[in-house]
Design a protein around this motif. Structure first.
Motif, PDB file in Angstrom:
ATOM      1  N   ARG A   1       0.849  -1.187   0.000  1.00 33.59           N
ATOM      2  CA  ARG A   1       0.000   0.000   0.000  1.00 33.59           C
ATOM      3  C   ARG A   1       0.886   1.238   0.000  1.00 33.59           C
ATOM      4  N   CYS A   2       0.305   2.345  -0.426  1.00 32.75           N
ATOM      5  CA  CYS A   2       1.059   3.598  -0.484  1.00 32.75           C
ATOM      6  C   CYS A   2       1.362   4.081   0.937  1.00 32.75           C
ATOM      7  N   PRO A   3       2.612   4.450   1.205  1.00 33.22           N
ATOM      8  CA  PRO A   3       2.944   4.911   2.558  1.00 33.22           C
ATOM      9  C   PRO A   3       2.374   6.306   2.856  1.00 33.22           C
ATOM     10  N   ILE A   4       1.958   7.030   1.828  1.00 29.96           N
ATOM     11  CA  ILE A   4       1.439   8.382   2.058  1.00 29.96           C
ATOM     12  C   ILE A   4      -0.079   8.367   2.287  1.00 29.96           C
ATOM     13  N   CYS A   5      -0.828   7.777   1.364  1.00 21.00           N
ATOM     14  CA  CYS A   5      -2.299   7.816   1.476  1.00 21.00           C
ATOM     15  C   CYS A   5      -2.918   6.456   1.814  1.00 21.00           C
ATOM     16  N   HIS A   6      -2.072   5.429   1.894  1.00 20.82           N
ATOM     17  CA  HIS A   6      -2.510   4.080   2.273  1.00 20.82           C
ATOM     18  C   HIS A   6      -3.437   3.420   1.254  1.00 20.82           C
TER      19      HIS A   6
ATOM     20  N   ILE B   1       3.411   3.273  -8.206  1.00 21.45           N
ATOM     21  CA  ILE B   1       2.504   4.421  -8.243  1.00 21.45           C
ATOM     22  C   ILE B   1       1.154   4.042  -7.619  1.00 21.45           C
ATOM     23  N   CYS B   2       0.604   4.948  -6.796  1.00 18.45           N
ATOM     24  CA  CYS B   2      -0.646   4.626  -6.101  1.00 18.45           C
ATOM     25  C   CYS B   2      -1.830   5.239  -6.841  1.00 18.45           C
ATOM     26  N   THR B   3      -3.036   4.922  -6.359  1.00 15.36           N
ATOM     27  CA  THR B   3      -4.245   5.422  -7.033  1.00 15.36           C
ATOM     28  C   THR B   3      -4.346   6.948  -6.947  1.00 15.36           C
ATOM     29  N   ASN B   4      -3.647   7.556  -5.989  1.00 12.42           N
ATOM     30  CA  ASN B   4      -3.628   9.028  -5.899  1.00 12.42           C
ATOM     31  C   ASN B   4      -2.380   9.633  -6.557  1.00 12.42           C
ATOM     32  N   ARG B   5      -1.717   8.855  -7.380  1.00 14.23           N
ATOM     33  CA  ARG B   5      -0.554   9.279  -8.177  1.00 14.23           C
ATOM     34  C   ARG B   5       0.702   9.596  -7.356  1.00 14.23           C
ATOM     35  N   HIS B   6       0.787   9.138  -6.125  1.00 16.90           N
ATOM     36  CA  HIS B   6       2.079   9.235  -5.428  1.00 16.90           C
ATOM     37  C   HIS B   6       2.990   8.200  -6.086  1.00 16.90           C
ATOM     38  N   SER B   7       4.203   8.630  -6.454  1.00 13.52           N
ATOM     39  CA  SER B   7       5.035   7.645  -7.143  1.00 13.52           C
ATOM     40  C   SER B   7       6.451   7.564  -6.562  1.00 13.52           C
TER      41      SER B   7
HETATM   42 ZN   LIG Z   1      -0.665   7.481  -2.296  1.00 10.05          ZN
END
Ligand SMILES: [Zn+2]
Length: 300
Positions: A31-36, A48-54
């Motif tokens: 999972r993304c460490p920023i938005c989970h 890359i996460c669903t909120n575009r954190h990459s």
């Molecule tokens: Zn994210």
């Protein structure tokens, strides 16, 4: 010269691509460490996460998921010494064998599962444990806050996944790992509980009173830093059901060079008097004691 450069680039790329494939195979467990939110391998082998954190894969194949550099004081020299001690001496053989046995006894034989080493350093403990599993479907994931450690792990051990991340914010989806190892390293039980599957196992290794007794005696810290793991064991028991405590004690004869590595990998010896360290390194006896408790737990 050009051909050499071409091959260097090609090798670098294949290492990234292989790691990207390995991560892709397990992306549902991350999972993304920023938005989970869920994270996956996207274009150009980025995570890359669903909120575009990459997050980029480094050329060694690991991913740095920290927002800012950690202030970890662990450096290359320490990790190189740690690797020598873990892989070249028999100091931790008994421990690796015991962990492999615990995993084999407690997990179903078939099926794919993941072993997380939380606080994996330069990766040798995880590598040794995964290597000893009969089941080829066991995957290892190593996480440490030290970039130097993770970089070294990824450079050497290509069959596992390596991430620089905070144990308080694991880049792992809920209920995704079957085994958590936490060897001589701080823990974050909230996170461990979150990522461990229902019937998963947690294996925490803590020092007993004679752990590295010879080194601690030589630098005059055996009394000052007595190892008493009662508190750790009781805290562990508050978060997990303690199903077993296994005490392991063994002594291994180390060469002077190996004793030097040991003094470089053990934080307790960093600020010790050099003369005392030298006496330990060049002393007549090279016996070193490993004295550990292996706490085995399940969800309570
Ligand atoms: Zn994210």
């Amino acid at each position: 010269m050009e051909i050499l450069l071409y091959w260097k680039e090609a090798l670098k790329l294949s290492s990234i691509e292989e790691s990207a494939k390995r991560i892709q195979h397990h992306e549902q467990q991350l999972r993304c460490p920023i938005c989970h939110q869920p994270i996956r391998i996207g274009e150009s082998n980025k995570l890359i996460c669903t909120n575009r954190h990459s997050f980029d894969l480094a050329k060694q194949g690991y991913v740095n998921l920290l927002n800012q550099p950690s202030d970890s004081q662990y450096d290359k020299k320490l990790f190189a010494s740690r690797r020598q001690i873990i892989t070249e001496t028999g100091l931790y053989h008994l421990l690796h064998k015991k962990i492999a046995e615990i995993v084999a006894e407690n997990l179903p034989e078939a099926g794919q599962y993941m072993i997380l080493d939380a606080g994996s350093g330069e990766g040798s403990h995880l590598h040794e444990v995964v290597k000893s599993q009969q089941e080829p479907t066991v995957s290892g994931i190593g996480i440490d806050i030290s970039k130097e450690g993770v970089k070294m792990a990824a450079g050497q051990y290509k069959d596992q996944m390596w991430f620089v991340a905070d144990l308080a914010n694991l880049p792992i989806a809920d209920q995704s790992v079957a085994v958590i190892m936490n060897i001589l390293s701080p823990a974050n039980y909230q996170e461990f509980k979150r990522v461990l599957v229902d019937d998963g196992l947690i294996i925490k290794v803590v020092p007993r009173s004679d752990y590295l007794a010879e080194l601690r005696e030589a630098i005059g810290k055996k009394e000052a830093q007595a190892y008493d793991n009662k508190k750790i064991t009781s805290l562990f028991g508050e978060h997990f059901q303690l199903i077993d405590v296994i005490s392991l004690t063994n002594q291994v004869e180390l060469t002077a060079q190996e004793r030097k590595h040991l003094s470089q990998m053990a934080p307790l010896a960093w600020h010790a008097d050099q003369e005392k360290i030298d006496r330990f390194v060049h002393g007549s006896s090279g016996n070193v004691t490993v004295d550990l408790d292996v706490l085995v737990g399940k969800h309570s």
